[in-house]
Design a protein around this motif. Structure first.
Motif, PDB file in Angstrom:
ATOM      1  N   ARG A  55       0.856  -1.192   0.000  1.00  0.00           N
ATOM      2  CA  ARG A  55       0.000   0.000   0.000  1.00  0.00           C
ATOM      3  C   ARG A  55       0.894   1.246   0.000  1.00  0.00           C
ATOM      4  O   ARG A  55       1.831   1.341   0.786  1.00  0.00           O
ATOM      5  CB  ARG A  55      -0.933   0.014   1.200  1.00  0.00           C
ATOM      6  N   ASN A  58     -13.003  -3.516  -0.791  1.00  0.00           N
ATOM      7  CA  ASN A  58     -12.501  -3.961   0.506  1.00  0.00           C
ATOM      8  C   ASN A  58     -11.450  -5.056   0.447  1.00  0.00           C
ATOM      9  O   ASN A  58     -10.842  -5.363   1.473  1.00  0.00           O
ATOM     10  CB  ASN A  58     -13.672  -4.457   1.370  1.00  0.00           C
ATOM     11  N   TYR A  59     -11.237  -5.633  -0.714  1.00  0.00           N
ATOM     12  CA  TYR A  59     -10.360  -6.797  -0.792  1.00  0.00           C
ATOM     13  C   TYR A  59      -9.384  -6.702  -1.955  1.00  0.00           C
ATOM     14  O   TYR A  59      -9.670  -6.123  -3.005  1.00  0.00           O
ATOM     15  CB  TYR A  59     -11.188  -8.082  -0.940  1.00  0.00           C
ATOM     16  N   ILE A 107       1.301  -4.758   3.663  1.00  0.00           N
ATOM     17  CA  ILE A 107       0.206  -4.964   4.607  1.00  0.00           C
ATOM     18  C   ILE A 107      -0.149  -6.429   4.790  1.00  0.00           C
ATOM     19  O   ILE A 107      -0.851  -6.798   5.730  1.00  0.00           O
ATOM     20  CB  ILE A 107      -1.046  -4.169   4.200  1.00  0.00           C
ATOM     21  N   CYS A 108       0.354  -7.287   3.876  1.00  0.00           N
ATOM     22  CA  CYS A 108       0.090  -8.724   4.003  1.00  0.00           C
ATOM     23  C   CYS A 108       1.116  -9.492   3.194  1.00  0.00           C
ATOM     24  O   CYS A 108       1.457  -9.083   2.077  1.00  0.00           O
ATOM     25  CB  CYS A 108      -1.320  -9.066   3.519  1.00  0.00           C
ATOM     26  N   ASP A 114      -8.117  -8.800   3.127  1.00  0.00           N
ATOM     27  CA  ASP A 114      -8.821  -7.593   3.552  1.00  0.00           C
ATOM     28  C   ASP A 114      -7.817  -6.438   3.493  1.00  0.00           C
ATOM     29  O   ASP A 114      -6.842  -6.415   4.238  1.00  0.00           O
ATOM     30  CB  ASP A 114      -9.344  -7.767   4.978  1.00  0.00           C
ATOM     31  N   LYS A 115      -8.043  -5.497   2.590  1.00  0.00           N
ATOM     32  CA  LYS A 115      -7.027  -4.460   2.370  1.00  0.00           C
ATOM     33  C   LYS A 115      -7.023  -3.408   3.478  1.00  0.00           C
ATOM     34  O   LYS A 115      -6.095  -2.605   3.559  1.00  0.00           O
ATOM     35  CB  LYS A 115      -7.217  -3.801   1.005  1.00  0.00           C
ATOM     36  N   HIS A 116      -8.031  -3.414   4.355  1.00  0.00           N
ATOM     37  CA  HIS A 116      -8.065  -2.471   5.469  1.00  0.00           C
ATOM     38  C   HIS A 116      -7.300  -3.008   6.683  1.00  0.00           C
ATOM     39  O   HIS A 116      -6.620  -2.249   7.388  1.00  0.00           O
ATOM     40  CB  HIS A 116      -9.508  -2.155   5.853  1.00  0.00           C
ATOM     41  N   THR A 117      -7.416  -4.318   6.923  1.00  0.00           N
ATOM     42  CA  THR A 117      -6.748  -4.925   8.083  1.00  0.00           C
ATOM     43  C   THR A 117      -5.472  -5.662   7.709  1.00  0.00           C
ATOM     44  O   THR A 117      -4.650  -5.952   8.581  1.00  0.00           O
ATOM     45  CB  THR A 117      -7.690  -5.917   8.778  1.00  0.00           C
ATOM     46  N   GLY A 118      -5.318  -5.993   6.432  1.00  0.00           N
ATOM     47  CA  GLY A 118      -4.172  -6.787   6.003  1.00  0.00           C
ATOM     48  C   GLY A 118      -4.309  -8.267   6.301  1.00  0.00           C
ATOM     49  O   GLY A 118      -3.364  -9.040   6.120  1.00  0.00           O
ATOM     50  N   GLN A 119      -5.488  -8.695   6.721  1.00  0.00           N
ATOM     51  CA  GLN A 119      -5.702 -10.099   7.062  1.00  0.00           C
ATOM     52  C   GLN A 119      -6.009 -10.932   5.821  1.00  0.00           C
ATOM     53  O   GLN A 119      -6.803 -10.540   4.974  1.00  0.00           O
ATOM     54  CB  GLN A 119      -6.854 -10.238   8.055  1.00  0.00           C
TER      55      GLN A 119
END
Length: 575
Positions: free
Chosen positions: A249, A289-290, A267-268, A333-338
């Motif tokens: 990101r 979101n993804y 982020i992941c 999940d691009k907001h949490t990196g999960q």
């Protein structure tokens, strides 16, 4: 007694009939699948004969640094004000050394400037360190994707032998795409280097190394963007424990005017399934979101890549198509990196370009241009592209075709979900996602095209109304039809009604279509399509084409008496 026997016979006859009908239905279903499979194979292996020679489209040209006025026929809309920027290979040799692969040519930057119905053109070779070093030595001194740089002939035998063990220089010949980070434009390929450029002058202003900001060994030339300018990308990292695919990101704004990709972060990280043999990939998908990463059975053997110079092989020798492996979708999940726990698999295919992706009813829907044969990279050797007659036909007929397909990935799969049933709730898509006994979700695609696309040789270089419909449910995309080894038509695909609109002119080869929205409209296809159309015919001019995106009719063309090679990607920038 006879009546009872008769009733028993009728009863059995009824049972036999029902059984017979059941068998017939199953056979009809099997036959239908066989016909569809046969039709698909026919599309992939459809034959072409007497293809015209396209060697001039993959031959070295001169740059045109001085602005040239184009001759406009028809008209360009008055509201169309900006630059169409494109890049691709334009120089294929230095001195006596020649490049082997189309991807290896030195980056040539193209600029079409449109304002008040007029069009101008200029082009410049990117003054990369690679270009300058090759020019100074008048030979290829830095290896490219399909070409190994040979040792300096002025060295003695022992010195040439030792040079095989030197760490090879990484090319900064960024010839694939224009990308944007924090409002600046960069030329990108798939190495760790990018080159920032001034889009007005086409001059390189700075060389940027991803590795100085985050622990990746490169990034794709196809990032995605949020509405606020936040950019996302994918990059590999290699270590003693194997390799990882990393979601990157980059923030949208600068803290300091001198920044480039400062603030970039991973982020992941997704571990490669095969460790030292990660998948090759060219792009990825993104919704609101993804991030969707596709791990496909086009493998990079890192040992072969690392030892390529010692073995006297190019980097391309380390990439192989291995269809014994299935293709896997990873959702982040691009907001949490999960990384989501769902294990989504499909039959082996390769994709270079995603069309679009969006979320609906608890699912991610991703549309891709897919091939069932992943050996096309090796086909694009320059010696193949420059063939004539039967030899050229044989090359074309050996390449798998690319078709648009839709996959549906249900996000909320639980242990209680039934096995063997389609978990997709989307009534408008025949794509299925079936839970297996081992917990994996087996994804089968929906074709997004009518049979007519088979006659066009499939489709590639997909583009949409990105600004308004990226990450959203959409209806239209645009691409190039491939009845040749390069695009020979422009196609508009309606993915809802599965219909096509086609623009073609014999002997001319259009590039990737770029959609430019008309001001003040919210219609998905309210705007124009721009495409650079080139020809090997010496008595014809190359031109910039403008089509009405709605009806796909030609509005005008801007002819330029300049030789141009067939390029890769680009963008439109409003001024």
């Amino acid at each position: 007694m006879f009546f009872q026997i008769f009733l028993h016979f009728v009863s059995n006859l009824s049972t036999i009939a029902v059984g017979f009908l059941s068998v017939m239905i199953r056979w009809i279903s099997v036959l239908k699948k066989y016909v569809e499979s046969t039709r698909q194979k026919k599309a992939i292996f459809s034959k072409q004969e007497r293809l015209p020679c396209i060697a001039p489209l993959v031959t070295t040209v001169e740059e045109t640094p001085q602005i040239v006025s184009a001759c406009v026929r028809g008209h360009f809309p008055q509201w169309l004000r900006g630059y169409l920027l494109r890049v691709g290979p334009g120089k294929f040799e230095f001195g006596k050394d020649k490049y082997n692969h189309w991807f290896d040519g030195m980056a040539l930057l193209h600029q079409f400037r449109m304002e008040k119905g007029t069009v101008t053109y200029r082009s410049k070779f990117l003054q990369s360190d690679t270009y300058k070093a090759n020019s100074v030595h008048d030979r290829i001194v830095i290896s490219e994707f399909g070409t190994l740089a040979v040792p300096d002939p002025c060295k003695n035998v022992f010195e040439r032998f030792l040079s095989k063990f030197e760490v090879p220089a990484i090319t900064d010949n960024t010839n694939v795409n224009y990308v944007q980070y924090k409002g600046d434009y960069y030329l990108s390929t798939e190495t760790n280097f990018m080159n920032k450029v001034d889009i007005k002058t086409l001059e390189k202003t700075e060389k940027v190394d991803w590795r100085k900001f985050i622990a990746v060994n490169g990034a794709t030339a196809h990032p995605h963007y949020d509405a606020d300018g936040t950019a996302y990308n994918m990059g590999n990292s290699y270590g003693s424990h194997g390799s990882c695919y990393n979601v990157i990101r980059v923030p949208p704004e600068k803290v300091d005017l001198g920044e480039t990709i400062h603030g970039a972060q991973v982020i992941c990280s997704i571990a490669s399934a095969e460790g030292m043999r990660p998948s090759y990939y060219h792009s990825f998908g993104m919704t609101r979101n993804y991030v969707i990463f596709i791990e496909q059975p086009l493998k990079m053997n890192l040992w072969k890549v690392v030892t390529s110079k010692i073995r006297g092989k190019s980097f391309a020798d380390g990439i192989s198509w291995e269809p014994q492996y299935n293709t896997r979708f990873h959702v982040v999940d691009k907001h949490t990196g999960q990384l989501l726990p769902g294990m989504y698999y499909s039959k082996p295919f390769v994709t270079f370009h995603q069309i679009n992706a969006f979320e609906d009813q608890g699912c991610v829907v991703i549309d891709l241009c897919c091939q069932d044969d992943g050996r096309s990279l090796e086909v694009y050797q320059l010696q193949n592209l420059r063939k004539v007659g039967e030899g050229l036909d044989q090359v074309y007929n050996s390449v798998g075709r690319s078709f648009p397909r839709r996959f549906v990935l249900p996000l909320h799969v639980s242990l209680n979900d039934p096995e063997g049933q389609n978990l997709s709730p989307l009534s408008y898509s025949s794509a299925s996602a079936v839970k297996q006994a081992d917990g994996k979700i087996w994804c089968s695609y929906e074709n997004l095209h009518p049979e007519g696309l088979e006659d066009e040789g499939g489709i590639e270089f997909p583009q949409i109304n990105y600004g308004q419909f990226s990450g959203r449910k959409y209806r239209f995309f645009y691409g190039c039809g491939f009845r040749h080894l390069v695009g020979d038509s422009l196609i508009k695909v309606d993915v809802v009604n599965k219909t096509l609109m086609i623009w073609r002119e014999d002997g001319f080869y259009p590039s990737e279509p770029v959609f430019v929205p008309a001001p003040g409209t919210s219609e998905e296809d309210g705007g124009v399509i721009l495409s650079v159309v080139i020809t090997p015919k010496q008595n014809e001019n190359n031109f910039l084409l403008v089509l009405d995106a709605k009806n796909f009719e030609e509005l005008g063309r801007a002819e330029v008496p300049v030789q141009m090679p067939y390029g890769f990607h680009g963008t439109f920038v409003t001024i």
